[in-house]
Design a protein around this motif. Structure first.
Motif, PDB file in Angstrom:
ATOM      1  N   PHE A   5       0.123 162.687  38.061  1.00 49.20           N
ATOM      2  CA  PHE A   5      -0.698 163.115  39.199  1.00 49.20           C
ATOM      3  C   PHE A   5      -0.420 164.554  39.625  1.00 49.20           C
ATOM      4  CE2 PHE A   5       2.934 160.661  40.866  1.00 49.20           C
ATOM      5  CZ  PHE A   5       3.547 161.602  41.681  1.00 49.20           C
ATOM      6  N   THR A   6       0.368 165.277  38.858  1.00 51.28           N
ATOM      7  CA  THR A   6       0.653 166.687  39.147  1.00 51.28           C
ATOM      8  C   THR A   6      -0.199 167.555  38.234  1.00 51.28           C
ATOM      9  OG1 THR A   6       2.927 166.119  39.747  1.00 51.28           O
ATOM     10  CG2 THR A   6       2.462 168.433  39.283  1.00 51.28           C
ATOM     11  N   ARG A   7      -0.868 168.538  38.809  1.00 55.16           N
ATOM     12  CA  ARG A   7      -1.827 169.321  38.046  1.00 55.16           C
ATOM     13  C   ARG A   7      -1.664 170.824  38.294  1.00 55.16           C
ATOM     14  NH1 ARG A   7      -1.901 165.362  35.640  1.00 55.16           N
ATOM     15  NH2 ARG A   7      -3.637 164.002  35.065  1.00 55.16           N
ATOM     16  N   PRO A   8      -2.046 171.644  37.283  1.00 52.60           N
ATOM     17  CA  PRO A   8      -1.974 173.097  37.452  1.00 52.60           C
ATOM     18  C   PRO A   8      -3.276 173.683  37.991  1.00 52.60           C
ATOM     19  CG  PRO A   8      -2.420 172.583  35.166  1.00 52.60           C
ATOM     20  CD  PRO A   8      -2.324 171.255  35.882  1.00 52.60           C
ATOM     21  N   LEU A   9      -3.128 174.758  38.718  1.00 48.99           N
ATOM     22  CA  LEU A   9      -4.247 175.612  39.080  1.00 48.99           C
ATOM     23  C   LEU A   9      -4.091 176.903  38.287  1.00 48.99           C
ATOM     24  CD1 LEU A   9      -6.625 176.673  40.799  1.00 48.99           C
ATOM     25  CD2 LEU A   9      -4.943 177.340  42.538  1.00 48.99           C
ATOM     26  N   GLY A  31      -2.265 183.739  36.311  1.00 50.85           N
ATOM     27  CA  GLY A  31      -1.295 183.150  37.224  1.00 50.85           C
ATOM     28  C   GLY A  31      -1.494 181.648  37.320  1.00 50.85           C
ATOM     29  N   THR A  32      -0.466 180.956  37.787  1.00 47.71           N
ATOM     30  CA  THR A  32      -0.537 179.508  37.938  1.00 47.71           C
ATOM     31  C   THR A  32       0.008 179.094  39.298  1.00 47.71           C
ATOM     32  OG1 THR A  32       1.612 179.294  36.862  1.00 47.71           O
ATOM     33  CG2 THR A  32      -0.325 178.972  35.477  1.00 47.71           C
ATOM     34  N   ALA A  33      -0.394 177.925  39.727  1.00 46.74           N
ATOM     35  CA  ALA A  33       0.163 177.261  40.892  1.00 46.74           C
ATOM     36  C   ALA A  33       0.085 175.764  40.625  1.00 46.74           C
ATOM     37  CB  ALA A  33      -0.584 177.647  42.167  1.00 46.74           C
ATOM     38  N   THR A  34       0.534 174.962  41.567  1.00 46.02           N
ATOM     39  CA  THR A  34       0.641 173.521  41.346  1.00 46.02           C
ATOM     40  C   THR A  34       0.071 172.762  42.537  1.00 46.02           C
ATOM     41  OG1 THR A  34       2.675 173.947  40.088  1.00 46.02           O
ATOM     42  CG2 THR A  34       2.243 171.681  40.706  1.00 46.02           C
ATOM     43  N   LEU A  35      -0.511 171.617  42.264  1.00 42.38           N
ATOM     44  CA  LEU A  35      -0.932 170.685  43.305  1.00 42.38           C
ATOM     45  C   LEU A  35      -0.648 169.278  42.812  1.00 42.38           C
ATOM     46  CD1 LEU A  35      -4.725 170.005  43.080  1.00 42.38           C
ATOM     47  CD2 LEU A  35      -3.736 171.848  41.733  1.00 42.38           C
ATOM     48  N   PHE A  36      -0.597 168.311  43.739  1.00 43.94           N
ATOM     49  CA  PHE A  36      -0.468 166.922  43.290  1.00 43.94           C
ATOM     50  C   PHE A  36      -1.268 166.003  44.195  1.00 43.94           C
ATOM     51  CE2 PHE A  36       3.217 167.545  46.047  1.00 43.94           C
ATOM     52  CZ  PHE A  36       3.359 166.356  46.754  1.00 43.94           C
ATOM     53  N   PHE A  37      -1.762 164.937  43.575  1.00 48.92           N
ATOM     54  CA  PHE A  37      -2.696 164.032  44.243  1.00 48.92           C
ATOM     55  C   PHE A  37      -1.944 162.928  44.978  1.00 48.92           C
ATOM     56  CE2 PHE A  37      -5.395 166.225  41.318  1.00 48.92           C
ATOM     57  CZ  PHE A  37      -6.589 166.358  42.014  1.00 48.92           C
ATOM     58  N   VAL A  38      -2.469 162.577  46.168  1.00 49.91           N
ATOM     59  CA  VAL A  38      -1.785 161.628  47.042  1.00 49.91           C
ATOM     60  C   VAL A  38      -2.493 160.281  47.105  1.00 49.91           C
ATOM     61  CG1 VAL A  38      -0.841 163.507  48.422  1.00 49.91           C
ATOM     62  CG2 VAL A  38      -2.982 162.423  49.130  1.00 49.91           C
ATOM     63  N   ASN A  52     -10.640 180.847  39.731  1.00 49.11           N
ATOM     64  CA  ASN A  52      -9.708 179.724  39.716  1.00 49.11           C
ATOM     65  C   ASN A  52     -10.264 178.584  38.879  1.00 49.11           C
ATOM     66  OD1 ASN A  52      -7.733 180.793  41.693  1.00 49.11           O
ATOM     67  ND2 ASN A  52      -9.448 180.643  43.121  1.00 49.11           N
ATOM     68  N   ASN A  53      -9.364 177.856  38.262  1.00 52.15           N
ATOM     69  CA  ASN A  53      -9.748 176.735  37.424  1.00 52.15           C
ATOM     70  C   ASN A  53      -8.773 175.585  37.674  1.00 52.15           C
ATOM     71  OD1 ASN A  53     -11.041 175.197  35.520  1.00 52.15           O
ATOM     72  ND2 ASN A  53     -10.314 176.358  33.748  1.00 52.15           N
ATOM     73  N   PHE A  54      -9.270 174.502  38.264  1.00 52.52           N
ATOM     74  CA  PHE A  54      -8.448 173.320  38.518  1.00 52.52           C
ATOM     75  C   PHE A  54      -8.430 172.466  37.253  1.00 52.52           C
ATOM     76  CE2 PHE A  54      -9.802 174.674  42.713  1.00 52.52           C
ATOM     77  CZ  PHE A  54      -8.642 174.543  43.459  1.00 52.52           C
ATOM     78  N   PHE A 106     -11.538 167.183  47.136  1.00 52.02           N
ATOM     79  CA  PHE A 106     -12.638 167.433  46.197  1.00 52.02           C
ATOM     80  C   PHE A 106     -13.789 166.491  46.550  1.00 52.02           C
ATOM     81  CE2 PHE A 106      -8.820 168.782  44.043  1.00 52.02           C
ATOM     82  CZ  PHE A 106      -9.200 169.917  43.357  1.00 52.02           C
ATOM     83  N   GLU A 107     -14.988 167.027  46.631  1.00 51.63           N
ATOM     84  CA  GLU A 107     -16.164 166.218  46.949  1.00 51.63           C
ATOM     85  C   GLU A 107     -17.272 166.473  45.933  1.00 51.63           C
ATOM     86  OE1 GLU A 107     -17.475 166.704  50.934  1.00 51.63           O
ATOM     87  OE2 GLU A 107     -15.633 165.943  51.823  1.00 51.63           O
ATOM     88  N   GLY A 108     -18.092 165.456  45.706  1.00 54.47           N
ATOM     89  CA  GLY A 108     -19.195 165.576  44.766  1.00 54.47           C
ATOM     90  C   GLY A 108     -18.782 165.376  43.327  1.00 54.47           C
ATOM     91  N   TYR A 109     -17.657 164.722  43.090  1.00 53.65           N
ATOM     92  CA  TYR A 109     -17.204 164.476  41.724  1.00 53.65           C
ATOM     93  C   TYR A 109     -17.734 163.119  41.252  1.00 53.65           C
ATOM     94  CZ  TYR A 109     -13.781 161.488  44.074  1.00 53.65           C
ATOM     95  OH  TYR A 109     -13.182 160.527  44.849  1.00 53.65           O
ATOM     96  N   LYS A 110     -17.731 162.921  39.950  1.00 51.26           N
ATOM     97  CA  LYS A 110     -18.138 161.644  39.374  1.00 51.26           C
ATOM     98  C   LYS A 110     -16.941 160.844  38.863  1.00 51.26           C
ATOM     99  CE  LYS A 110     -22.773 163.154  37.978  1.00 51.26           C
ATOM    100  NZ  LYS A 110     -23.731 163.310  36.836  1.00 51.26           N
TER     101      LYS A 110
END
Length: 294
Positions: free
Chosen positions: A12-16, A31-38, A103-105, A130-134
């Motif tokens: 559940f950890t992803r790069p930006l 460049g990179t950064a990090t996010l994770f889903f809850v 940016n690219n998630f 995130f909204e509007g995803y399938k």
């Protein structure tokens, strides 16, 4: 010690991924950064300073586009160079000014129509919706530590993130004078764990707790999870502090490759600063976001 936990948290950890162009340059800075889903509803957390760069990307490019339009209007004037210099001041453009961020998630959702960003008022913490995803592309979500009395100095914990931007799928396109993502090149960057022990528990001027780690958070790991050997989330990597050790050496003579040299050294200890899990959970509750404890 952390092998199984890293595999669990990696789900559940992803790069930006980001690419940046500076004013007056064709070169691209990755460049990179990090996010994770809850949770399973495409809600993720990251650092506020990361979210700010995402939120400002359109405004930064719009400012540059307005400058380009104004510059075209004065190019045929006799004092065009002077007028362009005035425009650069007006639009706050200097050789180190950012004019474009893309940016690219990676591995988050298949597509999205909107990205809602909520910033914590005092902490380096932000919520992304995130909204509007399938379809979601991550396969698990965070489980937060329930009994936070377990966070004590000496406890071994690990962080996971993406500090090394090894992706190469981007280019400068001279036909449109812009940078862009490209189908050729490497599209991924490896995750990188770093462990350490809790050194101190901190409290800010509002009484909110924080966690200090014996090892630094690396660039690009900002927004990554802090977890134990079971994969329970204790916090989120935020920044690195530089503690002056006081073991200073000035104008000291040493041998370097057989030759005498005079050197000076001012050593610092680099320690990690993490947002405390209690702060994260309180923020998620305030925003009505579902999360899980263990």
């Amino acid at each position: 010690m952390f092998v199984d936990a890293i595999e669990r948290v990696d789900l559940f950890t992803r790069p930006l991924h980001s690419i940046v162009r500076l004013y007056g340059h064709d070169g691209i800075i990755p460049g990179t950064a990090t996010l994770f889903f809850v949770n399973e509803e495409a809600c993720a957390i990251t650092c506020k300073h990361v979210a700010d760069l995402v939120a400002q990307a359109d405004a930064i490019f719009q400012n540059y586009r307005e400058f380009q339009g104004a510059r075209r209007d004065v190019l045929r004037e006799k004092n065009a160079n002077h007028l362009i210099s005035q425009l650069e001041t007006k639009f706050k453009l200097s050789p180190d000014a950012i004019i474009r961020i893309r940016n690219n998630f990676i591995g988050c959702v298949d597509q999205f129509q909107r990205l809602n960003i909520y910033r914590h008022p005092t902490q380096d913490l932000a919520l992304l919706r995130f909204e509007g995803y399938k379809r979601i592309l991550y396969s698990s979500y965070a489980t937060f530590l329930g009994d936070t009395s377990r966070i004590k100095p000496g406890r071994s914990l690990c962080r996971l993130g993406y500090p090394f931007p090894e992706f190469t799928n981007f280019r400068y396109n001279p036909s449109i004078d812009d940078i862009e993502w490209y189908v050729v090149g490497r599209a991924s960057s490896p995750s990188f764990p770093i462990d350490g022990i809790v050194t101190r528990l901190t409290v800010d001027n509002r009484g909110l707790p924080g966690i200090e780690m014996s090892t630094p958070g690396l660039r690009g790991q900002s927004g990554g999870p802090l977890f134990d050997m079971n994969g329970l989330i204790f916090g989120m990597q935020s920044a690195t502090s530089h503690l002056h050790l006081g073991f200073d050496i000035e104008d000291h003579e040493v041998l370097v490759n057989g030759r005498k040299r005079r050197v000076s050294n001012y050593p610092f200890l680099n320690v990690g600063r993490c947002v405390h899990v209690d702060v994260i959970k309180a923020f998620l509750r305030e925003k009505g976001v579902k999360y899980y404890e263990g």
